[in-house]
Design a protein around this motif. Sequence first.
Motif, mmCIF file in Angstrom:
data_model
loop_
_atom_site.group_PDB
_atom_site.id
_atom_site.type_symbol
_atom_site.label_atom_id
_atom_site.label_comp_id
_atom_site.label_asym_id
_atom_site.label_seq_id
_atom_site.Cartn_x
_atom_site.Cartn_y
_atom_site.Cartn_z
ATOM 1 N N ALA A 181 0.838 -3.580 25.544
ATOM 2 C CA ALA A 181 1.331 -3.932 24.400
ATOM 3 C C ALA A 181 1.118 -5.612 24.269
ATOM 4 O O ALA A 181 1.271 -6.204 25.353
ATOM 5 N N GLU A 182 0.520 -6.165 23.277
ATOM 6 C CA GLU A 182 0.509 -7.495 23.217
ATOM 7 C C GLU A 182 1.707 -8.226 22.624
ATOM 8 O O GLU A 182 2.429 -7.592 22.080
ATOM 9 N N PRO A 183 1.839 -9.444 22.948
ATOM 10 C CA PRO A 183 3.055 -10.063 22.621
ATOM 11 C C PRO A 183 3.127 -10.256 20.837
ATOM 12 O O PRO A 183 1.852 -10.476 20.264
ATOM 13 N N GLY A 184 4.151 -9.791 20.163
ATOM 14 C CA GLY A 184 4.382 -9.767 18.722
ATOM 15 C C GLY A 184 3.944 -8.445 18.161
ATOM 16 O O GLY A 184 3.774 -8.467 16.910
ATOM 17 N N ASP A 185 3.434 -7.418 18.682
ATOM 18 C CA ASP A 185 3.111 -6.054 18.477
ATOM 19 C C ASP A 185 4.241 -5.142 17.894
ATOM 20 O O ASP A 185 4.107 -4.054 17.412
ATOM 21 N N SER A 186 5.599 -5.356 18.455
ATOM 22 C CA SER A 186 6.575 -4.582 18.083
ATOM 23 C C SER A 186 8.012 -5.296 18.345
ATOM 24 O O SER A 186 7.758 -6.372 18.683
ATOM 25 N N PHE A 187 8.842 -4.816 17.681
ATOM 26 C CA PHE A 187 10.407 -5.136 18.324
ATOM 27 C C PHE A 187 10.470 -5.761 19.709
ATOM 28 O O PHE A 187 11.015 -6.577 20.118
ATOM 29 N N ASP A 188 10.042 -4.845 20.572
ATOM 30 C CA ASP A 188 10.174 -4.897 22.119
ATOM 31 C C ASP A 188 9.614 -5.982 22.503
ATOM 32 O O ASP A 188 9.786 -6.734 23.505
ATOM 33 N N GLU A 189 8.337 -6.460 21.646
ATOM 34 C CA GLU A 189 7.482 -7.419 22.236
ATOM 35 C C GLU A 189 7.342 -8.678 21.258
ATOM 36 O O GLU A 189 6.420 -9.527 21.476
#
Length: 135
Positions: free
Chosen positions: A24-32
């Motif tokens: 996952a890349e930063p900013g791709d989801s709530f977790d990230e």
Amino acid sequence: MRSLLTVILLILIVTLSGITQISAEPGDSFDEAIPIVDGKASGSFENRYSQKYYSFQISSEDVYSITLGSGNPSAFYMIVFDENQTQLLSSFDSNRKDFLVSNFTIGLYYLVIHNEYPIGSYNLEIQNQEVVTPG
């Protein structure tokens, strides 16, 4: 011969496991979600219908302004979520690029920027609007 097959099998397993892993890349989801530092953030999109997730902390119950600036104002939308990922505000219907929010409580919030057009950059700003009460 058997050790050669073992080595080939290990190489194959390592290679295939690398292909199937999704990072996952930063900013791709709530977790990230990317933390908004000092009330400001910026970014850009290169693909159509993309999203970027940000997080921010509210430390006092005041009035806050959230502003989204971009070169193409109709290309970007923002959505605000609480810490439980419940949607609180959205600019999809109104095409607004700013919110004045008076009902934030202390805690964690998320802001999702969504684009419709393929290329463009944006700036975010979250500011505490000190309300002076006559006294």
